[in-house]
Design an enzyme around this catalytic site. Structure first.
Site, PDB file in Angstrom:
ATOM      1  N   SER A  47      19.303   1.016  57.217  1.00 53.47           N
ATOM      2  CA  SER A  47      20.433   0.249  57.723  1.00 53.47           C
ATOM      3  C   SER A  47      21.130   0.924  58.901  1.00 53.47           C
ATOM      4  O   SER A  47      21.430   0.283  59.912  1.00 53.47           O
ATOM      5  CB  SER A  47      21.445   0.011  56.603  1.00 53.47           C
ATOM      6  OG  SER A  47      20.864  -0.714  55.542  1.00 53.47           O
ATOM      7  N   CYS A  74      18.154   0.148  51.046  1.00 51.50           N
ATOM      8  CA  CYS A  74      18.908  -1.052  50.671  1.00 51.50           C
ATOM      9  C   CYS A  74      18.019  -2.288  50.600  1.00 51.50           C
ATOM     10  O   CYS A  74      18.020  -3.015  49.617  1.00 51.50           O
ATOM     11  CB  CYS A  74      20.055  -1.280  51.649  1.00 51.50           C
ATOM     12  SG  CYS A  74      21.007  -2.764  51.277  1.00 51.50           S
ATOM     13  N   CYS A 101      19.755  -2.069  47.183  1.00 50.47           N
ATOM     14  CA  CYS A 101      20.775  -3.103  46.983  1.00 50.47           C
ATOM     15  C   CYS A 101      20.217  -4.510  46.864  1.00 50.47           C
ATOM     16  O   CYS A 101      20.571  -5.258  45.944  1.00 50.47           O
ATOM     17  CB  CYS A 101      21.778  -3.096  48.139  1.00 50.47           C
ATOM     18  SG  CYS A 101      22.100  -1.517  48.893  1.00 50.47           S
ATOM     19  N   LYS A 135      17.705  -5.163  43.870  1.00 49.68           N
ATOM     20  CA  LYS A 135      18.463  -4.916  42.636  1.00 49.68           C
ATOM     21  C   LYS A 135      19.454  -6.048  42.372  1.00 49.68           C
ATOM     22  O   LYS A 135      19.598  -6.506  41.239  1.00 49.68           O
ATOM     23  CB  LYS A 135      19.173  -3.572  42.746  1.00 49.68           C
ATOM     24  CG  LYS A 135      19.920  -3.150  41.492  1.00 49.68           C
ATOM     25  CD  LYS A 135      20.430  -1.727  41.638  1.00 49.68           C
ATOM     26  CE  LYS A 135      21.317  -1.573  42.849  1.00 49.68           C
ATOM     27  NZ  LYS A 135      21.828  -0.185  43.022  1.00 49.68           N
ATOM     28  N   ALA A 145       8.283  11.088  61.977  1.00 51.73           N
ATOM     29  CA  ALA A 145       8.728  11.875  63.118  1.00 51.73           C
ATOM     30  C   ALA A 145       9.459  13.123  62.636  1.00 51.73           C
ATOM     31  O   ALA A 145      10.259  13.054  61.700  1.00 51.73           O
ATOM     32  CB  ALA A 145       9.645  11.047  64.013  1.00 51.73           C
ATOM     33  N   TYR A 150      26.418   4.464  39.766  1.00 47.23           N
ATOM     34  CA  TYR A 150      26.110   3.096  40.168  1.00 47.23           C
ATOM     35  C   TYR A 150      24.735   2.643  39.677  1.00 47.23           C
ATOM     36  O   TYR A 150      24.585   1.604  39.030  1.00 47.23           O
ATOM     37  CB  TYR A 150      26.049   2.986  41.702  1.00 47.23           C
ATOM     38  CG  TYR A 150      27.330   2.914  42.462  1.00 47.23           C
ATOM     39  CD1 TYR A 150      27.779   1.710  42.984  1.00 47.23           C
ATOM     40  CD2 TYR A 150      28.072   4.055  42.730  1.00 47.23           C
ATOM     41  CE1 TYR A 150      28.935   1.641  43.745  1.00 47.23           C
ATOM     42  CE2 TYR A 150      29.230   4.007  43.477  1.00 47.23           C
ATOM     43  CZ  TYR A 150      29.662   2.790  43.989  1.00 47.23           C
ATOM     44  OH  TYR A 150      30.805   2.741  44.740  1.00 47.23           O
ATOM     45  N   GLU A 205      23.948  -0.129  36.828  1.00 45.86           N
ATOM     46  CA  GLU A 205      23.439  -1.440  37.244  1.00 45.86           C
ATOM     47  C   GLU A 205      22.102  -1.755  36.601  1.00 45.86           C
ATOM     48  O   GLU A 205      21.885  -2.870  36.107  1.00 45.86           O
ATOM     49  CB  GLU A 205      23.354  -1.494  38.770  1.00 45.86           C
ATOM     50  CG  GLU A 205      24.730  -1.531  39.416  1.00 45.86           C
ATOM     51  CD  GLU A 205      24.708  -1.503  40.928  1.00 45.86           C
ATOM     52  OE1 GLU A 205      25.721  -1.886  41.543  1.00 45.86           O
ATOM     53  OE2 GLU A 205      23.674  -1.097  41.507  1.00 45.86           O
ATOM     54  N   GLY A 264      21.061  10.829  40.329  1.00 47.31           N
ATOM     55  CA  GLY A 264      21.534  11.258  41.641  1.00 47.31           C
ATOM     56  C   GLY A 264      20.500  11.071  42.725  1.00 47.31           C
ATOM     57  O   GLY A 264      19.337  10.752  42.456  1.00 47.31           O
ATOM     58  N   HIS A 321      45.120 -21.770  42.364  1.00 47.67           N
ATOM     59  CA  HIS A 321      45.072 -22.015  40.924  1.00 47.67           C
ATOM     60  C   HIS A 321      44.120 -23.174  40.601  1.00 47.67           C
ATOM     61  O   HIS A 321      44.078 -24.164  41.322  1.00 47.67           O
ATOM     62  CB  HIS A 321      46.479 -22.352  40.430  1.00 47.67           C
ATOM     63  CG  HIS A 321      46.568 -22.595  38.964  1.00 47.67           C
ATOM     64  ND1 HIS A 321      46.509 -21.577  38.039  1.00 47.67           N
ATOM     65  CD2 HIS A 321      46.687 -23.753  38.262  1.00 47.67           C
ATOM     66  CE1 HIS A 321      46.613 -22.100  36.821  1.00 47.67           C
ATOM     67  NE2 HIS A 321      46.716 -23.411  36.930  1.00 47.67           N
ATOM     68  N   GLU A 345      43.903 -15.228  41.373  1.00 51.26           N
ATOM     69  CA  GLU A 345      45.333 -15.497  41.525  1.00 51.26           C
ATOM     70  C   GLU A 345      46.199 -14.459  40.806  1.00 51.26           C
ATOM     71  O   GLU A 345      47.362 -14.257  41.156  1.00 51.26           O
ATOM     72  CB  GLU A 345      45.686 -16.893  41.023  1.00 51.26           C
ATOM     73  CG  GLU A 345      45.591 -17.079  39.528  1.00 51.26           C
ATOM     74  CD  GLU A 345      45.976 -18.485  39.090  1.00 51.26           C
ATOM     75  OE1 GLU A 345      47.140 -18.860  39.300  1.00 51.26           O
ATOM     76  OE2 GLU A 345      45.104 -19.196  38.558  1.00 51.26           O
TER      77      GLU A 345
END
Length: 461
Positions: free
Chosen positions: A16, A44, A49, A52, A116, A181, A185, A264, A438, A443
């Site tokens: 990204s 990602c 992301c 998943k 590279a 995370y 998840e 990790g 509402h 709210e």
């Protein structure tokens, strides 16, 4: 560009941050090359992301089918087909990868399918072809990778969040190790899809660094959804004819089909050539950079997870954009890492921005805490025991909203909108004068009037 250089910018890594930097720099007229040894899109898009979140959606249909009965729907017993989901998920990832390729090519970026490495302050070497490229500026955007396996007997039997996307069938039994995370998840995904799921974490609460009440609420919810083992560690793994035997530190043996280790991630700096230019990584293996993503070598920059400032995709994108604007656009700016909105796509979902209650109290002293815990309207007919918890953390002296924390349905979507207000420095009075929409879950954020916890200086309020 000087005749001494082949390109103005050479980007190492097609995730990204690297992709955004390359496109923006090329838009300013820079001659840009980007090398990626695996697939364009990075963690990602390819194995993070995006795939998943698609799996999160798949898992949440189980609750939707169950809830539908309370609203008058007669639904036959649904059946989940892992192979169908996997094929469609992988096809969508490939489609997105193609879009990334196309957008880079349209921007005029030269794509190189090779690894590279840095040879000197202005030279990179392509490992497969042996070609050397001279670049005025080098940007390192190689990301990070999951910690491979636990250092225990049989640890090599575990898989990481990379390999989990390659599973050909839904595990009947799975052990997920970790409390961040990724572990949270994936445990939620597998439990929702029907796997007998155990989530094992050495700490007493999940999601270190999050607001304590949110952590506790998630723990209560997950304890109902799966076998949650907190304060426990994994001692060894052993292959048996009927599966993998996982021995815990209390002597308990769990037999599962897969062990997903999500404890990790570490920056991808091995073999990158940093030593050739005298760049030393920090104790976590990350590349040290200044506010403008520049390393100690003026011609070399780094963005994204390899710098370990905030390992989130939107941050990598912002850093890449800021780098390109600064170096090639003549519009210098730096990313503010102090206020970052984020979501955890657990079930229930979590959205958060700003300071936790403990952080705010430590930094500001006198704060008000507004809380609302309720059963959402959808749960009244479905019979679900789902609840929503919302918190506003407010500085007593200035009335500024320091943090917002939500756990419950669509928390991620809610926090994205609220983060705009918090980033702009909104006060509790600003929230109060906002007319509620509402009936919605959101709210509640503008209708909370009385602090649940307050500590005000004399003469205030």
């Amino acid at each position: 560009m000087s005749e001494d250089f082949d390109v103005d910018l050479f980007v190492i890594g097609g995730g990204s941050g690297g992709v955004r930097a390359a496109r923006i720099a090329a838009g300013y007229g820079a001659k840009v090359s980007l090398a990626e040894e695996y697939r364009i899109g990075g963690t990602c898009v390819i194995r993070g992301c995006v795939p998943k979140k698609l799996m999160v959606y798949a898992g949440r249909f189980a609750d939707e089918f169950e809830d539908a009965a309370g609203f008058g729907w007669s639904v036959r017993k649904p059946r989940f087909e892992w192979s169908v989901m996997k094929a469609r998920r992988d096809a969508e990832v490939a489609r997105l990868e193609g879009i990334y390729d196309t957008n880079l090519e349209r921007a005029g970026v030269t794509l190189i399918a090779d690894r590279a490495v840095i040879e000197d302050t202005h030279t990179v070497r392509l490992v497969r072809s042996g070609e050397r490229v001279r670049a005025k500026t080098i940007l390192v955007a190689v990301g990070a990778h999951p910690v491979k396996v636990p250092v225990i007997p049989g640890g090599d039997l575990g898989i990481t969040s990379n390999e989990v996307f390659e599973l050909e069938s839904l595990p009947e039994r799975i052990l997920v190790v970790g409390g961040g995370y990724i572990a949270v998840e994936f445990a939620g995904i597998f439990a929702s899809l029907g796997s007998r799921t155990t989530l094992l974490h050495r700490g007493e609460y999940l999601l270190r660094g999050f607001d304590q009440e949110i952590r506790e609420a998630l723990g209560h919810a997950y304890d109902k959804r799966m076998d949650l083992r907190l304060g426990r560690t994994l001692e060894r793994l052993e292959r048996r004819d009927t599966g993998i035997a996982a021995t815990l530190d209390d002597g308990t043996i769990l037999e599962v089909d897969h062990v997903l280790v999500a404890t990790g991630r570490v920056p991808n700096v091995a073999g990158l050539g940093l030593d050739a230019v005298g760049i030393e990584t920090d104790k976590g293996g990350a590349i040290p950079v200044d506010a403008f993503s520049q390393t100690r070598i003026p011609s070399i920059y780094a963005v994204g997870d390899v710098t370990n400032r905030a390992a989130l995709t939107p941050i990598a994108i912002r850093e890449g954009h800021a780098f390109a604007d600064t170096v090639f656009g003549g519009k210098p700016w730096a990313v503010n890492h102090d206020l970052i909105a984020t979501a955890v796509f657990s079930t229930p979902e979590i959205g958060t921005v700003g300071l936790t209650e403990d952080q705010a109290r430590e930094r500001y002293g006198d704060i008000d805490v507004y809380k609302s815990s309720f059963r959402p309207m959808k749960a009244t007919l479905s019979g679900s025991d789902e609840r929503v918890l919302m918190k506003l953390i407010v500085d007593c002296a200035s009335d500024k909203v320091l943090g917002v924390h939500v756990i419950g349905y669509d928390a991620g979507e809610i926090i994205q909108a609220v983060a705009i207000a918090v980033t702009m420095g909104a006060t509790k009075a600003d929230f109060d004068r906002t007319i509620a929409v509402h009936p919605t879950v959101g709210e509640e954020l503008v209708t909370m009037r009385v602090p649940a916890v307050t500590k005000r200086p004399e003469g205030v309020g």
